[in-house]
Scaffold this motif. Structure first.
Motif, PDB file in Angstrom:
ATOM      1  N   TYR A  44      20.375  15.074 -53.474  1.00 34.44           N
ATOM      2  CA  TYR A  44      19.809  15.869 -54.566  1.00 34.44           C
ATOM      3  C   TYR A  44      20.890  16.803 -55.097  1.00 34.44           C
ATOM      4  O   TYR A  44      21.601  17.432 -54.311  1.00 34.44           O
ATOM      5  CB  TYR A  44      18.617  16.665 -54.046  1.00 34.44           C
TER       6      TYR A  44
ATOM      7  N   GLU B  94      10.216  18.249 -52.403  1.00 36.48           N
ATOM      8  CA  GLU B  94      10.618  18.132 -53.813  1.00 36.48           C
ATOM      9  C   GLU B  94      11.859  17.259 -53.984  1.00 36.48           C
ATOM     10  O   GLU B  94      12.215  16.905 -55.082  1.00 36.48           O
ATOM     11  CB  GLU B  94      10.927  19.515 -54.402  1.00 36.48           C
ATOM     12  N   HIS B  95      12.541  16.963 -52.879  1.00 36.64           N
ATOM     13  CA  HIS B  95      13.769  16.187 -53.010  1.00 36.64           C
ATOM     14  C   HIS B  95      13.495  14.710 -52.740  1.00 36.64           C
ATOM     15  O   HIS B  95      13.364  14.292 -51.595  1.00 36.64           O
ATOM     16  CB  HIS B  95      14.832  16.715 -52.030  1.00 36.64           C
ATOM     17  N   ASN B  96      13.372  13.959 -53.817  1.00 38.53           N
ATOM     18  CA  ASN B  96      13.197  12.514 -53.676  1.00 38.53           C
ATOM     19  C   ASN B  96      13.889  11.836 -54.853  1.00 38.53           C
ATOM     20  O   ASN B  96      14.470  12.508 -55.720  1.00 38.53           O
ATOM     21  CB  ASN B  96      11.711  12.145 -53.612  1.00 38.53           C
TER      22      ASN B  96
ATOM     23  N   THR C  27      12.726  13.205 -58.452  1.00 40.37           N
ATOM     24  CA  THR C  27      13.133  14.557 -58.847  1.00 40.37           C
ATOM     25  C   THR C  27      14.652  14.656 -58.950  1.00 40.37           C
ATOM     26  O   THR C  27      15.170  15.369 -59.802  1.00 40.37           O
ATOM     27  CB  THR C  27      12.617  15.593 -57.830  1.00 40.37           C
TER      28      THR C  27
ATOM     29  N   GLN D  84      15.580  13.332 -62.302  1.00 40.79           N
ATOM     30  CA  GLN D  84      15.215  14.269 -63.364  1.00 40.79           C
ATOM     31  C   GLN D  84      16.187  15.448 -63.394  1.00 40.79           C
ATOM     32  O   GLN D  84      16.601  15.897 -64.453  1.00 40.79           O
ATOM     33  CB  GLN D  84      13.791  14.779 -63.138  1.00 40.79           C
ATOM     34  N   GLU D  85      16.551  15.953 -62.214  1.00 34.42           N
ATOM     35  CA  GLU D  85      17.470  17.091 -62.141  1.00 34.42           C
ATOM     36  C   GLU D  85      18.837  16.704 -62.687  1.00 34.42           C
ATOM     37  O   GLU D  85      19.462  17.463 -63.421  1.00 34.42           O
ATOM     38  CB  GLU D  85      17.592  17.547 -60.683  1.00 34.42           C
TER      39      GLU D  85
END
Ligand code: ZN
Length: 97
Positions: free
Chosen positions: A43, A68-70, A73, A76-77
């Motif tokens: 991430y 939230e870290h997958n 995401t 998207q980040e």
């Protein structure tokens, strides 16, 4: 008649190419996993160690234990960071003081 033969030959060549590609790639992946047990979450901006691989086997996840870290995401980040990097206006006009 000659044209037909050429077409069939090309098709055969493509099929052979597809068959040879996965071989060396798979061998490389197995080697890497056994030599590097410590993996860091991929991430963007995250330094936490990735979740350890399952004791019964299987591939090690590329993310830490934060929910939230997958893959979604992280994707998207990364896109968000890319968009921000494309805007040079922030650093140009203003003086940061
Ligand atoms: Zn993480």
């Amino acid at each position: 008649m000659a044209e037909r033969d050429a077409g069939a030959g090309q098709f055969g060549r493509d099929a052979e190419r597809l068959r040879t590609e996965p071989g060396p790639d798979l061998a490389g992946m197995v080697d890497r996993v056994s030599e590097a047990p410590v993996k860091i979450c991929i991430y963007p901006g995250c330094d936490r160690p990735a979740v350890p691989p399952h004791p019964l086997g299987g591939p090690q996840p590329s993310f830490c234990d934060l929910e939230e870290h997958n893959a979604l995401t992280a994707h998207q980040e990364r896109r968000r960071l890319e968009r921000e990097a494309r805007r040079p206006a922030n650093n140009d006009g203003k003086e940061v003081r």
